[in-house]
Design an enzyme around this catalytic site. Sequence first.
Site, PDB file in Angstrom:
ATOM      1  N   ASP A  34      -8.629   3.172   1.725  1.00 20.52           N
ATOM      2  CA  ASP A  34      -7.524   3.727   2.721  1.00 20.52           C
ATOM      3  C   ASP A  34      -7.886   4.228   4.413  1.00 20.52           C
ATOM      4  O   ASP A  34      -8.968   5.156   4.239  1.00 20.52           O
ATOM      5  CB  ASP A  34      -6.175   4.873   2.165  1.00 20.52           C
ATOM      6  CG  ASP A  34      -5.494   5.075   3.341  1.00 20.52           C
ATOM      7  OD1 ASP A  34      -5.023   4.185   4.572  1.00 20.52           O
ATOM      8  OD2 ASP A  34      -4.257   5.046   2.805  1.00 20.52           O
TER       9      ASP A  34
ATOM     10  N   CYS B 252       0.880  -1.016   0.356  1.00 23.75           N
ATOM     11  CA  CYS B 252      -0.175  -0.587   0.067  1.00 23.75           C
ATOM     12  C   CYS B 252       1.354   1.146   0.023  1.00 23.75           C
ATOM     13  O   CYS B 252       2.305   1.031  -0.683  1.00 23.75           O
ATOM     14  CB  CYS B 252      -1.114   0.076   1.303  1.00 23.75           C
ATOM     15  SG  CYS B 252      -0.383   0.170   3.128  1.00 23.75           S
TER      16      CYS B 252
ATOM     17  N   ARG C 259      -3.498  -0.811   5.213  1.00 23.56           N
ATOM     18  CA  ARG C 259      -4.327  -1.726   4.800  1.00 23.56           C
ATOM     19  C   ARG C 259      -2.700  -2.952   4.811  1.00 23.56           C
ATOM     20  O   ARG C 259      -3.400  -4.207   4.634  1.00 23.56           O
ATOM     21  CB  ARG C 259      -3.972  -1.375   3.345  1.00 23.56           C
ATOM     22  CG  ARG C 259      -5.705  -0.135   3.246  1.00 23.56           C
ATOM     23  CD  ARG C 259      -5.815   0.891   1.946  1.00 23.56           C
ATOM     24  NE  ARG C 259      -4.427   1.348   1.643  1.00 23.56           N
ATOM     25  CZ  ARG C 259      -4.973   1.838   0.372  1.00 23.56           C
ATOM     26  NH1 ARG C 259      -5.614   1.613  -0.733  1.00 23.56           N
ATOM     27  NH2 ARG C 259      -3.040   2.502   0.070  1.00 23.56           N
TER      28      ARG C 259
END
Length: 152
Positions: A122, A8, A14
């Site tokens: 996110d 990420c 994440r």
Amino acid sequence: MKKIMFVCLGNICRSPMAEYLCRAEAEKRGLAMEITSAGTSGWHDGEYMHCGTADVLDGLGIDSRDFVSKRVKSSDWEEFDYLIVMDDNNLCDMETRFSKNKKLFKITDLLPENSRYDHVPDPWYTGNFKETHDILQQCCEILVTRLQRGEM
């Protein structure tokens, strides 16, 4: 043994969540895999994961105390069988750095076509770590199943 890296932007929300969820799923099924995560930015190198991610994992009984954020390295392209990103921006960054290749894809590409998710939002911005967990848990289950069946 398959080697997987989740990617990420900052490697604190994440991708660490995907790393630990996937590792737990593989262990539950007795599938030997090497699983890690990294960020494209390096903004949080050396830091622990976001407290929201840690809280989700703690709530599931998953120990993540050994986590340390890191940035994607050039050698990761050769070292890992799959580099799995969370969104289109991560995909673009990785394709620019490496190349387009079947070993690089968005995790939501694993979801059924009728899924409403084409990326993992996110939670740094949304604040919704539960939504992130729910998407990643489903994706990780599909990923481990496909690896276990030899479909990848």
